[in-house]
Motif scaffolding. Structure first.
Motif, PDB file in Angstrom:
ATOM      1  N   GLU A 269       0.949  -1.300  -0.162  1.00  0.00           N
ATOM      2  CA  GLU A 269      -0.025  -0.374  -0.069  1.00  0.00           C
ATOM      3  C   GLU A 269       0.748   1.346  -0.051  1.00  0.00           C
ATOM      4  OE1 GLU A 269      -2.806  -0.259   3.107  1.00  0.00           O
ATOM      5  OE2 GLU A 269      -3.237  -2.037   2.100  1.00  0.00           O
ATOM      6  N   ASN A 270       1.935   0.997  -0.404  1.00  0.00           N
ATOM      7  CA  ASN A 270       3.211   1.962  -0.314  1.00  0.00           C
ATOM      8  C   ASN A 270       3.278   2.859   0.962  1.00  0.00           C
ATOM      9  OD1 ASN A 270       5.344   3.748  -1.126  1.00  0.00           O
ATOM     10  ND2 ASN A 270       4.142   4.806  -2.132  1.00  0.00           N
ATOM     11  N   ASP A 271       3.015   2.447   1.881  1.00  0.00           N
ATOM     12  CA  ASP A 271       3.042   2.983   3.231  1.00  0.00           C
ATOM     13  C   ASP A 271       3.926   2.584   3.952  1.00  0.00           C
ATOM     14  OD1 ASP A 271       1.852   5.025   5.480  1.00  0.00           O
ATOM     15  OD2 ASP A 271       0.698   2.478   6.782  1.00  0.00           O
ATOM     16  N   LEU A 272       5.306   1.972   3.724  1.00  0.00           N
ATOM     17  CA  LEU A 272       5.911   0.849   4.795  1.00  0.00           C
ATOM     18  C   LEU A 272       7.327   1.849   4.281  1.00  0.00           C
ATOM     19  CD1 LEU A 272       7.174  -0.996   6.257  1.00  0.00           C
ATOM     20  CD2 LEU A 272       8.313  -1.921   3.793  1.00  0.00           C
ATOM     21  N   MET A 273       7.551   2.556   5.877  1.00  0.00           N
ATOM     22  CA  MET A 273       8.762   3.210   6.000  1.00  0.00           C
ATOM     23  C   MET A 273       9.933   2.439   6.298  1.00  0.00           C
ATOM     24  SD  MET A 273       7.751   7.420   7.477  1.00  0.00           S
ATOM     25  CE  MET A 273       9.234   7.725   6.843  1.00  0.00           C
ATOM     26  N   PHE A 274      11.443   1.907   5.655  1.00  0.00           N
ATOM     27  CA  PHE A 274      12.213   1.823   6.582  1.00  0.00           C
ATOM     28  C   PHE A 274      13.564   2.314   6.753  1.00  0.00           C
ATOM     29  CE2 PHE A 274      16.590   0.348   4.599  1.00  0.00           C
ATOM     30  CZ  PHE A 274      17.288  -0.702   6.262  1.00  0.00           C
ATOM     31  N   GLY A 275      13.896   1.911   8.074  1.00  0.00           N
ATOM     32  CA  GLY A 275      15.412   2.961   8.713  1.00  0.00           C
ATOM     33  C   GLY A 275      16.124   2.376   9.429  1.00  0.00           C
ATOM     34  N   THR A 276      16.719   2.718   9.779  1.00  0.00           N
ATOM     35  CA  THR A 276      17.828   1.661  10.667  1.00  0.00           C
ATOM     36  C   THR A 276      17.587   2.689  12.303  1.00  0.00           C
ATOM     37  OG1 THR A 276      20.183   3.471  10.007  1.00  0.00           O
ATOM     38  CG2 THR A 276      19.860   0.513   9.818  1.00  0.00           C
ATOM     39  N   VAL A 277      18.620   3.229  13.264  1.00  0.00           N
ATOM     40  CA  VAL A 277      17.969   3.796  14.449  1.00  0.00           C
ATOM     41  C   VAL A 277      18.617   5.519  14.366  1.00  0.00           C
ATOM     42  CG1 VAL A 277      18.694   3.725  17.347  1.00  0.00           C
ATOM     43  CG2 VAL A 277      18.579   1.906  15.860  1.00  0.00           C
ATOM     44  N   ASP A 278      19.452   5.028  13.393  1.00  0.00           N
ATOM     45  CA  ASP A 278      19.326   7.037  13.600  1.00  0.00           C
ATOM     46  C   ASP A 278      17.972   7.823  12.670  1.00  0.00           C
ATOM     47  OD1 ASP A 278      20.298   5.379  10.877  1.00  0.00           O
ATOM     48  OD2 ASP A 278      20.925   6.870  10.225  1.00  0.00           O
ATOM     49  N   THR A 279      18.102   6.944  12.104  1.00  0.00           N
ATOM     50  CA  THR A 279      16.678   7.364  10.999  1.00  0.00           C
ATOM     51  C   THR A 279      15.591   7.711  11.056  1.00  0.00           C
ATOM     52  OG1 THR A 279      18.062   6.604   8.958  1.00  0.00           O
ATOM     53  CG2 THR A 279      15.601   7.137   8.539  1.00  0.00           C
ATOM     54  N   TRP A 280      15.100   6.498  12.351  1.00  0.00           N
ATOM     55  CA  TRP A 280      14.484   6.391  13.714  1.00  0.00           C
ATOM     56  C   TRP A 280      14.039   7.624  14.081  1.00  0.00           C
ATOM     57  CZ3 TRP A 280       9.137   4.324  14.541  1.00  0.00           C
ATOM     58  CH2 TRP A 280       8.785   4.222  15.621  1.00  0.00           C
ATOM     59  N   LEU A 281      15.911   8.093  14.721  1.00  0.00           N
ATOM     60  CA  LEU A 281      15.812   8.862  16.304  1.00  0.00           C
ATOM     61  C   LEU A 281      14.997  10.073  15.615  1.00  0.00           C
ATOM     62  CD1 LEU A 281      18.043   7.430  18.419  1.00  0.00           C
ATOM     63  CD2 LEU A 281      16.351   7.387  18.711  1.00  0.00           C
TER      64      LEU A 281
END
Length: 694
Positions: A269-281
């Motif tokens: 649904e093109n609603d997914l975001m991916f990241g590592t901890v730096d991106t999340w913060l």
């Protein structure tokens, strides 16, 4: 009374947020690299016998004081919970007599927060009430709660803001200049893979896959068996990483998509975001919800091309990731403006009122987040290993060795990997310091965690710091070899099917022998990595032979006359981290390395956190805007030499923790022990695979 002062009447500080595998901490550093304030939270785990707190972790300090809060609500810079007496009562001369020191902004798009069918605020509250920050649901599986980590960071920051307010009040009463926070830097565990909703900013599931998790073993094994060797080599050249390790984010993201319906649904649904901890913060701690990843973290995903410093279409296709169906963070430098600090709305609703108010006051100050580094790159910077040829080793949960190769990218032929060390684009000098700096890296999955295992599982010691003295009660391991491969072996062996093994036990064996063998198991792996790095670096300069011998025939750590560390690679290993604080353990490490390498313990205990602070300082484009150090050389002058011009030695009274360890072992004994180690490793590798194939 609020503390209101002019800019030139304050002493600058930098906030460092350091998110590790087992704890989060926030530290305020001054110009001398001293910790003005610090607060740390150790994560609760699914194996913990203690009750979980509302944020899913164990507390390391008292709750914030409501009386102090009332005074702090109108202050401009409040702060922490753990502050040494010398820092609060004015006993530190260097501290109190400090002199005043007075990029292109990325265009990554923020995301609007809307309602979503995934986790809700109520779900998050429930998860924080009953769940731990770390979970171990199956053998080899390690999960973290992303929201709990975020709350931990905010609570640590709130605690240091409170303590800073108390400290400033004391300084003003004693006619000393108060402190002022200028910027924020982030250091974080790498490779840990998180997925969240673009619509809400909330996690799709209530866990992320931690870097040392091995649930993706079958995925990487299948890829290895079905991929053409020429393609394998080409992809490895692009990433600098071993293609078939469970370590990196690419196969962890693939596991999420293959095994978690909610994640795959968000993807479709093109609603997914991916990241590592730096991106999340950064995404949640900036007002604009900026969606970025610094190069040192992005280089560990398995998706980034080291030549372009961008995501590579072939790598994404190899892991069957469609970039049109998933949001992947923009890759940026390690030191630039990422956005002003902010508190996420959903965090406000589940945080204690005291901390919430402190943080909202801090938000009003518009403090920029200016620096970000993966934890091992941050340690490289914090150890002042800026120049080509410098090497460092951090003994944390795992053991991580980095060898700075400067602006040159070396692809290892001996089992280490290539990674981004740091990229500070605004610096200027004659050594291309503003260009991306690469490093060879070797990782040991188990270091401090084996000490924890000896304490908690075998109960050989009551405290972690007792392992070194226990191991030193005997002159050697008595023939016992401990291969601490709880989650497989990393560099230079790269065998996910290896498992921890203890060999050579006899009736002569005691607890001291087991403890020493465990410590030696970490140190032997460090030696193996250094040998591999030396081979790579030496082969680059003299690829064919050495005095008529093939390079592979030379024991680079045993033959002193042909020792490359001494001649052209490196002769000093800078060390930091928990195990490095033990004199006994570092002497064992020096004995195992031999006479070619001396071990230098960093005078700064929190080198990783300091590295993040340095990155934040260098994130100001104009040198006059940098609050504490003009450049890296100026930083080293103040942190290592207390502002004294460069000298050959560092006076012991300035840094009592600095110490050099050299080998005291005999060549014949050292070589025999190394042979025992190699034999033990050969009999441990492939163990799990052999068992499962029967």
């Amino acid at each position: 009374m609020p503390i209101t002062t002019k800019e030139d009447e304050t002493i600058p500080l930098i906030v460092s947020i350091d998110v590790g595998t087992t704890s989060s901490r926030v530290i305020l550093f001054n110009k001398l690299g001293q910790e003005v304030c610090k607060h740390q939270i150790e994560y609760s785990t699914s194996a913990s016998e203690q009750d979980y707190t509302p944020a899913g972790r164990r507390r390391h300090s008292e709750e914030l004081n409501a009386t102090t809060l009332k005074e702090a609500t109108t202050t401009t810079n409040s702060t922490t919970a753990v502050t040494t007496n010398s820092q609060t009562n004015g006993n530190s001369n260097h501290h109190n007599n400090e002199k005043d020191v007075t990029g292109p902004i990325f265009s990554s798009v923020g995301f609007k927060i809307e309602e979503s069918p995934y986790l809700t605020i109520e779900d998050l509250v429930e998860n924080h009430t009953v769940g731990p920050t770390l979970r171990f649901p199956k053998p080899g599986w390690v999960e973290c709660n992303p929201t709990s980590i975020l709350i931990n960071v905010l609570e640590c920051l709130g605690a240091v803001l409170q303590a800073l307010h108390i400290t400033n009040e004391s300084r003003i009463r004693h006619d000393l200049k108060p402190y002022k926070i200028h910027c924020i830097g982030i250091a974080n565990m790498r490779e840990t893979t998180l997925v969240w909703s673009k619509k809400t900013g909330l996690p799709i599931v209530d866990y992320g896959i931690v870097w040392n998790d091995t649930r993706n073993t079958s995925i990487v094994n299948e890829k290895k068996e079905t991929t053409d060797p020429n393609l394998q080599e080409r992809l490895t050249e692009k990433t600098g990483l071993p293609l078939y390790s469970t370590y990196f984010s690419c196969s962890k993201l693939r596991w999420f998509l293959d095994n978690v319906p909610e994640v795959n649904e968000a993807y479709m649904e093109n609603d997914l975001m991916f990241g590592t901890v730096d991106t999340w913060l950064i995404y949640h701690l900036t007002k604009q919800h900026n969606f970025v990843s610094d190069v040192s973290n992005a280089s560990r995903t398995g998706f980034m091309n080291l030549n372009t410093l961008d995501y590579d279409p072939e790598l994404l296709q190899y892991w069957n990731i469609d970039p049109t169906k998933i949001s992947i963070p923009k890759i940026v430098s390690s030191a630039e403006y990422y956005g002003d600090f902010n508190v996420p709305d959903f965090c406000e609703k589940i945080m204690p009122p005291t901390i919430r108010q402190l943080l909202l006051n801090f938000v009003a100050q518009k403090v920029p987040i200016n620096g970000c580094l993966g934890d091992q790159s941050a340690s490289l910077v914090g150890q002042m290993a800026y120049k080509r040829g410098a090497a460092k080793c951090t003994y944390g949960t795992g053991c991580f060795l980095l060898y700075n190769t400067g602006t040159e990218k070396l692809i290892s032929k001996h089992g280490t990997l290539t990674t981004l060390g740091f990229w500070f684009p605004y610096l200027e000098d004659d050594f291309n310091i503003n260009k991306p700096h690469f490093a060879l890296e070797g990782s040991v999955a188990v270091a401090g965690s084996v000490v924890q295992w000896l304490r908690d599982n075998l109960r050989l010691v009551a405290r972690a710091e007792d392992v070194g003295p226990l191991a030193s009660l005997v002159p050697d391991s008595g023939g016992v070899v401990f291969v601490p491969a709880f989650s497989g072996l990393f560099a230079p062996y790269w065998d996910p099917d290896c498992r921890a093994t203890i060999m050579g036990i006899s009736q002569f064996t005691t607890a001291s022998h087991i403890a020493r063998a465990a410590v030696e198991g970490v140190c032997f792996q460090a030696r193996a990595i250094l040998k591999a790095m030396s081979s790579d670096a030496y082969s680059e300069s003299r690829p064919n032979s050495h005095d008529g011998k093939d390079i592979e025939d030379i024991d680079l750590l045993e033959d002193v006359d042909s020792c490359t560390y001494e001649k052209s690679v490196f002769s000093t290993l800078s060390v930091d981290g928990g195990m490095s604080r033990s004199d006994e353990v570092m002497q064992i490490q020096a004995d195992i390395l031999g006479p070619c390498i001396k071990v230098r313990r960093s005078p700064i205990a929190e080198s990783t956190a300091l590295g993040a602070a340095i990155a934040a300082n260098m994130g100001f484009k104009d040198v006059d805007d940098r609050p504490m150090w003009k450049n890296l050389q100026d930083c080293k002058k103040w942190v290592f030499f207390n502002g004294i011009d460069k000298s050959d030695t560092i006076p012991r009274e300035q840094h009592p923790n600095l110490k050099i360890f050299t080998s005291q072992s005999k060549d014949t004994i050292r070589r025999k022990h190394w042979k025992l180690w190699e034999t033990a490793v050969s009999r441990s590798t492939g163990w799990l695979k052999d068992v499962e194939n029967r």
